[in-house]
Design a protein around this motif. Structure first.
Motif, short mmCIF file in Angstrom:
data_model
loop_
_atom_site.label_atom_id
_atom_site.label_comp_id
_atom_site.label_asym_id
_atom_site.label_seq_id
_atom_site.Cartn_x
_atom_site.Cartn_y
_atom_site.Cartn_z
N VAL A 329 1.05 -1.28 -0.25
CA VAL A 329 0.10 -0.09 -0.15
C VAL A 329 0.59 0.91 0.17
O VAL A 329 1.98 1.81 0.66
CB VAL A 329 -1.05 -0.28 1.36
N VAL A 330 0.81 1.87 -0.90
CA VAL A 330 1.48 2.90 -1.34
C VAL A 330 0.37 4.79 -0.72
O VAL A 330 0.15 4.95 -1.41
CB VAL A 330 2.18 2.72 -2.87
N VAL A 331 1.47 5.24 -0.19
CA VAL A 331 1.25 6.28 0.13
C VAL A 331 1.96 7.62 0.14
O VAL A 331 2.60 8.06 0.39
CB VAL A 331 0.98 6.81 1.52
N PRO A 332 1.73 7.99 -0.75
CA PRO A 332 2.93 9.16 -1.68
C PRO A 332 2.57 10.06 -1.09
O PRO A 332 1.22 10.38 -1.24
CB PRO A 332 2.72 9.44 -3.69
N ARG A 333 3.87 10.89 -1.21
CA ARG A 333 3.69 12.85 -0.49
C ARG A 333 4.39 13.38 -1.56
O ARG A 333 3.71 14.49 -2.38
CB ARG A 333 4.52 12.97 0.08
N ILE A 334 6.21 13.63 -1.78
CA ILE A 334 6.50 14.19 -3.26
C ILE A 334 7.36 13.28 -3.99
O ILE A 334 7.55 12.09 -4.08
CB ILE A 334 7.43 14.59 -2.49
N ALA A 335 7.85 13.85 -4.80
CA ALA A 335 8.98 14.06 -5.83
C ALA A 335 7.94 12.43 -6.76
O ALA A 335 7.24 12.96 -7.26
CB ALA A 335 10.03 13.10 -5.58
N ASP A 336 8.81 11.09 -6.37
CA ASP A 336 8.36 10.19 -7.54
C ASP A 336 7.40 9.47 -7.00
O ASP A 336 7.76 8.28 -7.80
CB ASP A 336 9.80 9.05 -7.89
N GLN A 337 7.67 9.51 -6.07
CA GLN A 337 6.27 8.37 -5.44
C GLN A 337 4.87 8.72 -5.57
O GLN A 337 4.83 7.50 -5.74
CB GLN A 337 6.38 8.95 -3.48
N PRO A 338 4.53 9.12 -6.18
CA PRO A 338 2.93 9.59 -6.50
C PRO A 338 3.07 8.20 -8.24
O PRO A 338 2.41 7.60 -8.53
CB PRO A 338 2.63 10.56 -7.79
N TYR A 339 4.36 8.24 -9.09
CA TYR A 339 4.17 6.91 -9.93
C TYR A 339 4.79 5.81 -10.09
O TYR A 339 4.80 4.78 -10.14
CB TYR A 339 6.39 7.29 -10.59
N TRP A 340 5.59 5.46 -8.10
CA TRP A 340 5.29 4.07 -7.89
C TRP A 340 4.57 3.70 -7.19
O TRP A 340 4.55 2.95 -7.69
CB TRP A 340 6.84 4.03 -6.77
#
Length: 407
Positions: A329-340
């Motif tokens: 479960v990926v909770v992205p915040r910045i940079a490349d995180q939304p991509y992953w």
């Protein structure tokens, strides 16, 4: 043959260099690594048998404050790092046959290599900062694009101008001081026309993502044979596989109250929790025996024993979880995180939680998706496709380039 590796960034920018250093040493090369002087990076490189040559300020001093870094912070840090690279790399690169740089826009690294007449390689762990006619650039400090602008060519030109605003004055000042001509486009100068992509092709396919001639080596993985701490091993043995929750070095960007939200979300699904402190200093919400707190630990071993991994979406954590066959479960915040996060969802190996402020209900729902038999089966299948030899591929390419230059 001797190689200089350098980075300035979070653990996700430094650990791959340690993996590459191990591969280079196995091939008989001498290795130096210039990286931020954070204590944990020194310990990480010591595991690889490579001493740390300090470069710039500690990352923790920049990102682990009570607030996220501001644009003003970025404009102060950029010239400081340029100066540090000319000074530190200028000394460390003497006697080296090649220089490879990664991390936060390493302006100054190519210039040191140019002055010494040795090959230079820019490596990245995702395609986010690579110009593309198909994908818009990410955000950087500087003048914003006009609202509604959708032409990627225009957006990437404006991205280059932002990089110039951060780095060009300092870079050209130092280039002049060592007898090199000025650079007009700092971003393209740093990237070169043929950057290396140190990411797994299943998780991060490069086709259509950039206009540059990318060399994809695969992820650079540092082998880890450390045993799990006795207390953690006992916790794992005492019940069903728990859920791992960790946000790494994202201290200032970790969702507010994430420890409480995550523990309660796991409990709502009848799951125990392994909570990683990280730079955010996450701590238990109570004294319940269904939550175990860990510090620095062998994630390669741990992730093989958990039911799912809840994390921020760093390239390294995403890859480690994927290799272990652990749903995410990926909770992205910045940079490349939304991509992953999007890749985990697209591949069916987990769920993306794009809302920056998870609630118990929203995180429980994402976890429920990750914990299905279908997701677990898909995660196991994808794990078998991820190549473990990216560091060795890169080491051979780097030494070949150094050899050709020397010959």
């Amino acid at each position: 043959m001797r190689v200089l590796l350098t980075s300035w960034g979070s653990r996700g920018d430094v650990e791959p260099l340690a993996g590459l250093a191990v591969a280079l040493r196995e091939m008989g090369a001498g290795v130096r690594v210039c990286a931020p002087p954070d204590e944990e990076f020194a310990e990480l490189l010591a595991r690889a048998g490579v001493p740390l040559v300090p470069l710039g300020p500690t990352v923790r001093s920049v990102v682990a404050g009570p607030r996220p870094p501001t644009a003003e912070d970025a404009f102060r840090l950029a010239p400081e790092l340029v100066a540090a690279r000319f000074t530190t790399l200028g000394t460390a690169a003497r006697g080296c046959d090649a220089l490879l740089a990664t991390g936060l826009m390493p302006a100054g690294a190519r210039d040191v290599a140019e002055k010494l007449g040795i090959p230079y390689v820019l490596a990245c762990f995702h395609t986010l900062g690579l110009p593309s006619q198909n994908v818009p650039p990410g955000s950087r400090p500087g003048r914003r694009s006009a609202p509604g602008e959708t032409d990627n060519r225009v957006l990437w030109e404006q991205d280059a101008q932002r990089v110039n605003g951060l780095y060009r004055e300092a870079l050209n000042s130092h280039r002049t001081a060592i007898g090199l001509p000025p650079v007009d486009n700092v971003r393209d100068h740093v990237l070169t026309g043929r950057p290396w992509l140190a990411a797994d092709a299943t998780l991060c396919p490069s086709r259509g993502m950039t206009d540059l001639d990318v060399v994809q080596t695969g992820a650079w993985i540092l082998p880890d044979d450390r045993p799990l701490p006795a207390g953690l091993a006992a916790f794992l043995d005492a019940g069903a596989p728990p859920v791992y929750v960790g946000f790494g070095s994202m201290a200032a960007h970790a969702p507010e109250g994430i420890a409480r939200v995550a523990v309660e979300a796991c409990r709502a699904l009848g799951r125990r929790v392994v909570l990683a402190r990280g730079w955010a200093g996450l701590s238990p919400v109570d004294d319940g025996d269904d939550c175990f707190v860990v510090g620095e630990v062998n994630q390669q071993a741990l992730f093989r024993r958990v039911a799912a991994v809840v994390h921020h979406g760093g390239a390294g954590t995403t890859t480690t979880a994927a290799r272990a066959g652990a749903p995410q479960v990926v909770v992205p915040r910045i940079a490349d995180q939304p991509y992953w996060a999007s890749r985990a969802a697209e591949l069916g190996i987990g769920a993306a939680h794009y809302d920056r402020t998870p609630t118990v209900g929203s995180l429980s729902a994402a976890l429920a998706t990750a914990l299905t038999d279908e997701t677990r089966a898909r995660a196991k299948a994808v794990a078998g496709t991820i190549r473990p030899d990216g560091a060795m591929v890169a080491a051979k390419l780097l030494l070949d380039a150094a050899g050709r230059n020397a010959g």
